[in-house]
Scaffold this motif. Structure first.
Motif, mmCIF file in Angstrom:
data_model
loop_
_atom_site.group_PDB
_atom_site.id
_atom_site.type_symbol
_atom_site.label_atom_id
_atom_site.label_comp_id
_atom_site.label_asym_id
_atom_site.label_seq_id
_atom_site.Cartn_x
_atom_site.Cartn_y
_atom_site.Cartn_z
ATOM 1 N N GLY A 188 -30.101 31.888 -14.979
ATOM 2 C CA GLY A 188 -29.535 31.595 -16.296
ATOM 3 C C GLY A 188 -28.067 31.206 -16.254
ATOM 4 O O GLY A 188 -27.338 31.392 -17.228
ATOM 5 N N LEU A 189 -27.626 30.657 -15.142
ATOM 6 C CA LEU A 189 -26.201 30.334 -14.980
ATOM 7 C C LEU A 189 -25.919 28.875 -15.355
ATOM 8 O O LEU A 189 -26.802 28.040 -15.292
ATOM 9 C CB LEU A 189 -25.791 30.554 -13.518
ATOM 10 C CG LEU A 189 -25.803 32.005 -13.039
ATOM 11 C CD1 LEU A 189 -25.545 32.065 -11.537
ATOM 12 C CD2 LEU A 189 -24.763 32.832 -13.796
ATOM 13 N N PRO A 190 -24.665 28.571 -15.732
ATOM 14 C CA PRO A 190 -24.300 27.189 -16.046
ATOM 15 C C PRO A 190 -24.162 26.340 -14.784
ATOM 16 O O PRO A 190 -23.946 26.865 -13.682
ATOM 17 C CB PRO A 190 -22.950 27.320 -16.763
ATOM 18 C CG PRO A 190 -22.398 28.613 -16.304
ATOM 19 C CD PRO A 190 -23.553 29.508 -15.980
ATOM 20 N N PHE A 191 -24.261 25.036 -14.991
ATOM 21 C CA PHE A 191 -24.219 24.067 -13.895
ATOM 22 C C PHE A 191 -23.018 24.271 -12.971
ATOM 23 O O PHE A 191 -23.165 24.345 -11.743
ATOM 24 C CB PHE A 191 -24.203 22.641 -14.465
ATOM 25 C CG PHE A 191 -23.933 21.587 -13.441
ATOM 26 C CD1 PHE A 191 -24.931 21.149 -12.591
ATOM 27 C CD2 PHE A 191 -22.658 21.047 -13.299
ATOM 28 C CE1 PHE A 191 -24.682 20.186 -11.630
ATOM 29 C CE2 PHE A 191 -22.393 20.078 -12.338
ATOM 30 C CZ PHE A 191 -23.411 19.655 -11.503
ATOM 31 N N ALA A 192 -21.816 24.354 -13.572
ATOM 32 C CA ALA A 192 -20.590 24.370 -12.764
ATOM 33 C C ALA A 192 -20.581 25.553 -11.797
ATOM 34 O O ALA A 192 -20.174 25.427 -10.635
ATOM 35 C CB ALA A 192 -19.368 24.417 -13.681
ATOM 36 N N GLU A 193 -21.067 26.683 -12.285
ATOM 37 C CA GLU A 193 -21.055 27.891 -11.456
ATOM 38 C C GLU A 193 -22.043 27.763 -10.287
ATOM 39 O O GLU A 193 -21.723 28.106 -9.143
ATOM 40 C CB GLU A 193 -21.430 29.085 -12.341
ATOM 41 C CG GLU A 193 -21.055 30.410 -11.750
ATOM 42 C CD GLU A 193 -21.112 31.507 -12.827
ATOM 43 O OE1 GLU A 193 -21.580 32.604 -12.491
ATOM 44 O OE2 GLU A 193 -20.726 31.227 -13.983
#
Lengths: 436, 436
Positions: free
Chosen positions: B173-178
């Motif tokens: 469930g993490l964002p792209f950048a991370e």
């Protein structure tokens, strides 16, 4: 350019599909092959059927032996099936210098060594992509796509009938016999389903893949073959609770002492892609030392999927028929003089993991007795659980998964456990592959 | 038999892998190819590295142009990459009558038509199995395994970096950048990840497959390409709730008016096998009119998987180098004079289904306005749901899946919906393929 002239033996399901696809895609196929490919003569005992399928657009005969001797024919497609007249026809065709395309796994599994030797003698091609996994180009992948690799193992769902039955058994919780009837009604299983459900068809196919993978002779007669007709729905359910699906796999592995070659119901981790191949679909997983695991998936049977493989072979033969054999892909992937005779290991010597189900009296000490016997045979346990069976009373089911061990040790342990007075009924043993 | 003499240009990751596999499996490869295949000279700017990898077992040079002109070399492996010097070297090698094996998708996607024409002129082979999907023999399957078929479409997960990122985004469930940062740390993404995450690499590969599938010229410059860098985790979550996974797919389809050629994040039904291809793995799904859907799965990158494809090409070239071109598989699957110039459709003219997410004011009548605009554009809705966004207040997310429609209609509808005062912020639009 002059068309390649093809003689088709047998215009049943696959023959009809081949005829139809060659006609429908004639232009596209010629653009690829560099010249048209035409079925110029069809041989079938049923001339009425042949007339209906071809619309009278090519010569028809009920004499297949005349076709394999016909100087006007360049390539023979053999779609008669079986070991008998098909073998004679293929050998006659080779004798007359014809190239042969066949979908006949039974014939090649049994007489492949003889047929390939005859073909080599006459410098003709025998192509058999359609013999394994229908329209999936797995023979090409093994013979040509993975030539860099030392192949370590192959595991394949290579019989659609049994995969359909296993899918239905799991999804509906029904027993084998009932699902078989449904499969027969739907046309997924034949009136006499023995070849499919007892694993013989899968055995033919894995024997061919094994030879190609390891540069070995074809050894169908030494394969261990166990079908799904004795598989119980309860084991599918227990396997699922442990995170596994049961698939009928054809397996072949290269071991230091020889080759494992076997067909049997197999527990596979549910998260593997191949465990999710459902219904009548086929899939073959190949492990190479350089490429790692690759998987090939598609329809393993049916008129047009099988025709797709037959015609791919026709195109290959069309390109290569006028070349010398050094330019061609060898029958069994390895140059004929580099094919060796690796021994097929007896089933007692294979190494895998096991699923065991035992019906036991619900008494103290039962488990201790069982685990002691397993330890004596140097079998270590990976997972275990106990369930009250539906009928209740003072009995329980014990389900165990073992770590990898040699089959003979499991045989010995089962024999000894079976003599325990607290162990009731038959001990169920299935094999498990992690496919990593 | 005399070994084939190979000149290797570039001994980085794949070059090193190729050197190692050729050496390790030399015996097995020779048993298949009919003669040994030996790297006799390596060119690399980094001579120190070349010395380390080869252990000084072959000639080394930092002058690649000398190698492509060397009369002692039969085949050139080009593993330098990029459009610049690699193009010059490949053309020079061809000029000198050398056969070329390359993994360079960028080069072939951009200059393939020129390179294949030059190779045809000189009657040499240019082989590029390693350019698409690493070790998976997908070029072979398309060019040779499926020759019976009118290919209808191809959809592929053909970039491991983005599939790794999408898998992590969904699972954690993490964002792209991370996730990108993590991928860079683990070596799955490069310091400058543009080529991968913006879909350019996938665009190169699908352009090559499209040409091969349809007998068309290579048309990378006309492909529609959209990467994953703007993809939000919330859409992955909503897609999952609707029974879909989001994959970066390279897609090409034959339509009556021309060819669709596009790369973009795509919703795929979660139950499809390809939706379950996780991590850095690749998979290509091909739909042919005869065979139906077939899928090819494996490692799409890495030293030895890519080497596996390079060496498979070396074996093919070893078998075929002394034959005339009529016996060889044509560069783009179809005979050069049968390759046609099918138009690539503008993205506005493609037909697919859509996922739309709109942030709206939670007021009566909002949905009526939106659905009216969709109806005006003849877009029909397949599924819809509404969610309170995390921040709450008087706003809601509306998520809609449409039936198949033309992209220009969706463009027009989005433009009009965007002017509604009740619609807040950007309208998110993703494409959806059922892959049946």
């Amino acid at each position: 350019m002059k068309p390649m002239r093809v003689g088709l033996l047998g215009i049943g399901t696959v023959g009809g599909g081949t005829y139809a696809v060659l006609k429908r895609n004639a232009d596209e196929i010629a653009r690829r092959a560099g010249r048209p490919i035409e079925i110029t003569v069809v041989a079938d005992k049923n001339l009425e059927l042949a007339r209906r399928v071809t619309g009278g657009a090519c010569r028809l005969t009920d004499d297949a032996f005349a076709v394999v001797a016909d100087p006007e024919v360049d390539i023979i497609i053999e779609l008669i099936g079986g070991y008998g007249v098909a073998r004679e026809l293929v050998l006659k065709a080779i004798e007359h210098g014809k190239h042969v395309v066949t979908a006949n796994k039974a014939l090649l599994a049994k007489y492949g060594n003889e047929i390939f030797a005859a073909a080599r003698e006459k410098d003709v091609i025998v192509a058999f992509e359609a013999a394994v996994a229908g329209g999936i180009p797995i023979i090409k992948a093994l013979r040509e796509g993975l030539t860099a690799n030392r192949i370590e193992w192959i595991a394949g769902i290579i019989n659609g009938t049994t995969n359909f039955i296993l899918t239905e058994m799991r999804e509906k919780g029904l027993p084998f016999a009932e699902v078989l009837k449904e499969a027969q009604r739907l046309g997924y299983a034949e009136a006499d389903p023995t070849f499919d459900v007892e694993g013989i068809d899968a055995g033919h196919k894995i024997s061919l893949m094994s030879a190609i993978a390891f540069g070995n002779n074809v050894n169908f007669d030494k394969a261990y073959i166990e079908g799904i007709s004795k598989l119980e729905a309860v084991d599918i359910k227990y396997a699922e609770q442990l995170g596994y699906r049961i698939k009928l796999l054809g397996i072949t592995k290269r071991m230091p002492e020889g080759v494992e070659l076997r067909v049997h119901p197999t527990l596979v981790p549910a998260k593997r892609l191949i465990a999710n191949v459902e219904g009548a679909m086929n899939a073959v997983l190949v492990k190479g030392d350089a490429v790692g695991a690759t998987l090939y998936y598609g329809k393993g049977a049916g008129a047009e999927p099988t025709a797709s493989a037959v015609i791919a072979d026709l195109v290959d033969v069309t390109r290569m028929h006028a070349t010398e054999s050094e330019h061609r892909v060898p029958y069994l992937a390895f140059q004929p003089d580099a094919v060796i005779d690796l021994p097929i290991l007896p089933q007692a010597d294979i190494i895998t993991s096991y699923y065991l189900r035992l019906r036991v009296a619900d008494q103290p000490g039962v488990l201790a007795d069982i685990t002691r016997i397993l330890a004596d045979q140097e079998i270590s346990i990976d997972a275990m659980f106990q369930r009250e069976p539906d009928e209740g009373e003072d009995q329980a089911d014990i389900i165990m998964l073992t770590h990898e061990t040699r089959e003979k040790n499991v045989d010995a342990a089962i024999a000894r456990i079976g003599t325990l007075p607290t162990v009731l009924g038959e001990i169920i043993r299935l094999r498990l592959e992690s496919l990593m």
